[in-house]
Design a protein around this motif. Sequence first.
Motif, PDB file in Angstrom:
ATOM      1  N   GLN A  47       0.830  -1.202   0.000  1.00  9.30           N
ATOM      2  CA  GLN A  47       0.000   0.000   0.000  1.00  9.30           C
ATOM      3  C   GLN A  47       0.871   1.261   0.000  1.00  9.30           C
ATOM      4  OE1 GLN A  47      -2.110   1.221   3.552  1.00  9.30           O
ATOM      5  NE2 GLN A  47      -3.783   2.036   2.321  1.00  9.30           N
ATOM      6  N   LEU A  48       1.928   1.282   0.789  1.00 11.99           N
ATOM      7  CA  LEU A  48       2.808   2.454   0.816  1.00 11.99           C
ATOM      8  C   LEU A  48       3.404   2.737  -0.562  1.00 11.99           C
ATOM      9  CD1 LEU A  48       4.804   2.022   4.165  1.00 11.99           C
ATOM     10  CD2 LEU A  48       2.792   3.453   3.735  1.00 11.99           C
ATOM     11  N   LEU A  49       3.619   1.691  -1.333  1.00 13.17           N
ATOM     12  CA  LEU A  49       4.208   1.838  -2.660  1.00 13.17           C
ATOM     13  C   LEU A  49       3.190   2.223  -3.735  1.00 13.17           C
ATOM     14  CD1 LEU A  49       6.572  -1.227  -2.509  1.00 13.17           C
ATOM     15  CD2 LEU A  49       7.310   1.134  -2.887  1.00 13.17           C
ATOM     16  N   THR A  50       1.922   1.900  -3.522  1.00 11.49           N
ATOM     17  CA  THR A  50       0.954   2.058  -4.611  1.00 11.49           C
ATOM     18  C   THR A  50      -0.153   3.082  -4.361  1.00 11.49           C
ATOM     19  OG1 THR A  50      -0.367   0.203  -3.776  1.00 11.49           O
ATOM     20  CG2 THR A  50       1.337  -0.306  -5.426  1.00 11.49           C
ATOM     21  N   ALA A  51      -0.418   3.453  -3.119  1.00 10.86           N
ATOM     22  CA  ALA A  51      -1.519   4.379  -2.824  1.00 10.86           C
ATOM     23  C   ALA A  51      -1.192   5.783  -3.313  1.00 10.86           C
ATOM     24  CB  ALA A  51      -1.803   4.393  -1.326  1.00 10.86           C
ATOM     25  N   GLN A  52      -2.181   6.455  -3.859  1.00 14.73           N
ATOM     26  CA  GLN A  52      -1.990   7.807  -4.401  1.00 14.73           C
ATOM     27  C   GLN A  52      -1.798   8.860  -3.313  1.00 14.73           C
ATOM     28  OE1 GLN A  52      -1.707   8.618  -7.767  1.00 14.73           O
ATOM     29  NE2 GLN A  52      -1.492   6.394  -7.823  1.00 14.73           N
ATOM     30  N   HIS A  53      -2.312   8.613  -2.110  1.00 13.07           N
ATOM     31  CA  HIS A  53      -2.209   9.594  -1.031  1.00 13.07           C
ATOM     32  C   HIS A  53      -0.955   9.391  -0.162  1.00 13.07           C
ATOM     33  CE1 HIS A  53      -3.941   6.213   1.128  1.00 13.07           C
ATOM     34  NE2 HIS A  53      -3.720   6.836   2.266  1.00 13.07           N
ATOM     35  N   ILE A  54      -0.088   8.506  -0.614  1.00 14.11           N
ATOM     36  CA  ILE A  54       1.152   8.220   0.122  1.00 14.11           C
ATOM     37  C   ILE A  54       2.334   8.348  -0.828  1.00 14.11           C
ATOM     38  CG2 ILE A  54       2.457   6.498   1.428  1.00 14.11           C
ATOM     39  CD1 ILE A  54      -0.259   5.179   2.119  1.00 14.11           C
ATOM     40  N   ARG A  55       3.401   8.964  -0.354  1.00 13.60           N
ATOM     41  CA  ARG A  55       4.654   9.026  -1.129  1.00 13.60           C
ATOM     42  C   ARG A  55       5.731   8.361  -0.283  1.00 13.60           C
ATOM     43  NH1 ARG A  55       6.647  11.511  -5.882  1.00 13.60           N
ATOM     44  NH2 ARG A  55       4.471  11.091  -6.346  1.00 13.60           N
ATOM     45  N   LEU A  56       6.197   7.192  -0.722  1.00 17.79           N
ATOM     46  CA  LEU A  56       7.280   6.466  -0.063  1.00 17.79           C
ATOM     47  C   LEU A  56       8.563   6.741  -0.832  1.00 17.79           C
ATOM     48  CD1 LEU A  56       8.503   4.447   1.947  1.00 17.79           C
ATOM     49  CD2 LEU A  56       7.626   2.603   0.486  1.00 17.79           C
ATOM     50  N   LEU A  57       9.551   7.272  -0.135  1.00 17.26           N
ATOM     51  CA  LEU A  57      10.827   7.604  -0.744  1.00 17.26           C
ATOM     52  C   LEU A  57      11.928   6.739  -0.168  1.00 17.26           C
ATOM     53  CD1 LEU A  57      10.619  11.512  -0.598  1.00 17.26           C
ATOM     54  CD2 LEU A  57      10.004  10.010  -2.509  1.00 17.26           C
ATOM     55  N   VAL A  58      12.975   6.570  -0.951  1.00 17.62           N
ATOM     56  CA  VAL A  58      14.190   5.918  -0.475  1.00 17.62           C
ATOM     57  C   VAL A  58      15.377   6.819  -0.773  1.00 17.62           C
ATOM     58  CG1 VAL A  58      13.366   3.527  -0.618  1.00 17.62           C
ATOM     59  CG2 VAL A  58      14.431   4.590  -2.627  1.00 17.62           C
ATOM     60  N   ALA A  59      16.388   6.683   0.068  1.00 19.76           N
ATOM     61  CA  ALA A  59      17.670   7.332  -0.172  1.00 19.76           C
ATOM     62  C   ALA A  59      18.588   6.274  -0.758  1.00 19.76           C
ATOM     63  CB  ALA A  59      18.243   7.881   1.133  1.00 19.76           C
ATOM     64  N   GLN A  60      19.343   6.663  -1.767  1.00 15.49           N
ATOM     65  CA  GLN A  60      20.222   5.722  -2.450  1.00 15.49           C
ATOM     66  C   GLN A  60      21.617   6.310  -2.545  1.00 15.49           C
ATOM     67  OE1 GLN A  60      18.486   4.002  -5.941  1.00 15.49           O
ATOM     68  NE2 GLN A  60      20.442   3.258  -6.727  1.00 15.49           N
ATOM     69  N   CYS A  61      22.616   5.466  -2.285  1.00 10.27           N
ATOM     70  CA  CYS A  61      24.018   5.834  -2.434  1.00 10.27           C
ATOM     71  C   CYS A  61      24.652   4.761  -3.310  1.00 10.27           C
ATOM     72  CB  CYS A  61      24.696   5.910  -1.073  1.00 10.27           C
ATOM     73  SG  CYS A  61      26.414   6.466  -1.157  1.00 10.27           S
ATOM     74  N   GLY A  62      25.038   5.127  -4.499  1.00  8.46           N
ATOM     75  CA  GLY A  62      25.504   4.128  -5.460  1.00  8.46           C
ATOM     76  C   GLY A  62      24.356   3.191  -5.774  1.00  8.46           C
ATOM     77  N   ASP A  63      24.600   1.897  -5.647  1.00  6.83           N
ATOM     78  CA  ASP A  63      23.558   0.903  -5.888  1.00  6.83           C
ATOM     79  C   ASP A  63      22.830   0.500  -4.613  1.00  6.83           C
ATOM     80  OD1 ASP A  63      24.157   0.805  -8.586  1.00  6.83           O
ATOM     81  OD2 ASP A  63      25.628  -0.808  -8.342  1.00  6.83           O
ATOM     82  N   GLU A  64      23.212   1.076  -3.477  1.00  5.05           N
ATOM     83  CA  GLU A  64      22.676   0.660  -2.184  1.00  5.05           C
ATOM     84  C   GLU A  64      21.570   1.602  -1.700  1.00  5.05           C
ATOM     85  OE1 GLU A  64      24.364  -0.578   2.221  1.00  5.05           O
ATOM     86  OE2 GLU A  64      25.517   0.867   1.049  1.00  5.05           O
ATOM     87  N   LEU A  65      20.461   1.008  -1.261  1.00  5.97           N
ATOM     88  CA  LEU A  65      19.426   1.793  -0.594  1.00  5.97           C
ATOM     89  C   LEU A  65      19.855   1.956   0.855  1.00  5.97           C
ATOM     90  CD1 LEU A  65      16.099   0.351  -2.034  1.00  5.97           C
ATOM     91  CD2 LEU A  65      17.469   2.280  -2.812  1.00  5.97           C
ATOM     92  N   ILE A  66      19.793   3.199   1.351  1.00  7.25           N
ATOM     93  CA  ILE A  66      20.332   3.487   2.673  1.00  7.25           C
ATOM     94  C   ILE A  66      19.312   4.111   3.630  1.00  7.25           C
ATOM     95  CG2 ILE A  66      22.691   3.685   1.787  1.00  7.25           C
ATOM     96  CD1 ILE A  66      22.315   6.783   2.080  1.00  7.25           C
ATOM     97  N   GLY A  67      18.117   4.428   3.137  1.00  4.46           N
ATOM     98  CA  GLY A  67      17.135   5.038   4.017  1.00  4.46           C
ATOM     99  C   GLY A  67      15.772   5.098   3.379  1.00  4.46           C
ATOM    100  N   SER A  68      14.776   5.434   4.206  1.00  2.13           N
ATOM    101  CA  SER A  68      13.403   5.488   3.723  1.00  2.13           C
ATOM    102  C   SER A  68      12.587   6.463   4.555  1.00  2.13           C
ATOM    103  CB  SER A  68      12.751   4.101   3.802  1.00  2.13           C
ATOM    104  OG  SER A  68      12.673   3.666   5.157  1.00  2.13           O
ATOM    105  N   GLY A  69      11.413   6.780   4.039  1.00  6.70           N
ATOM    106  CA  GLY A  69      10.433   7.589   4.754  1.00  6.70           C
ATOM    107  C   GLY A  69       9.224   7.802   3.870  1.00  6.70           C
ATOM    108  N   TYR A  70       8.074   7.972   4.503  1.00  6.62           N
ATOM    109  CA  TYR A  70       6.873   8.248   3.717  1.00  6.62           C
ATOM    110  C   TYR A  70       6.121   9.432   4.290  1.00  6.62           C
ATOM    111  CZ  TYR A  70       3.800   5.884   7.154  1.00  6.62           C
ATOM    112  OH  TYR A  70       3.113   5.514   8.284  1.00  6.62           O
ATOM    113  N   ALA A  71       5.304  10.032   3.437  1.00  7.40           N
ATOM    114  CA  ALA A  71       4.301  11.022   3.833  1.00  7.40           C
ATOM    115  C   ALA A  71       2.958  10.458   3.408  1.00  7.40           C
ATOM    116  CB  ALA A  71       4.559  12.365   3.162  1.00  7.40           C
ATOM    117  N   ARG A  72       2.018  10.439   4.340  1.00  3.59           N
ATOM    118  CA  ARG A  72       0.672   9.924   4.083  1.00  3.59           C
ATOM    119  C   ARG A  72      -0.317  11.047   4.378  1.00  3.59           C
ATOM    120  NH1 ARG A  72       0.104   5.702   7.931  1.00  3.59           N
ATOM    121  NH2 ARG A  72      -0.752   7.277   9.323  1.00  3.59           N
TER     122      ARG A  72
END
Length: 153
Positions: A47-72
Amino acid sequence: MEQIFIRKARLSDMDALLQFEQGVITAERPFDATLKNGLIHYYDLHQLLTAQHIRLLVAQCGDELIGSGYARIETAKPYLQHQRYAYLGFMYVLPAYRGKGVNKMIIDALKEWSGAQGITELRLELYNENEPAIKAYEKAGFSRHMIEMRMGL
């Protein structure tokens, strides 16, 4: 160190997101005796990835994901000045990248997205005893607002 950038999370990020979720839970267990033992999940990641009222973000360094956060986007109580607000959650940064401004980068991107949705209020929840997190969010511009209380019976 390679450049860190923020992007919208994708379904292909699921393995990293599941690891981040467990990182959040591990960090919060010492503050919450009500959490079940063993493997638990806080989030409906699909749901966090697909809902229109939610924006899930990731932080990326090179090829590695290093962080996350969402706004709902949530509907505010009718007695408040704002009709809607953005609730921030799933704020996580890998330990090796903490203190490098990654969380602020994620918050800034979520603020930008929220503002573009007409939102004027951001909210998040923290455990009262988690002083390092409280100080970090105060540094990012948040202020203490309410304390939730509980009693086991």
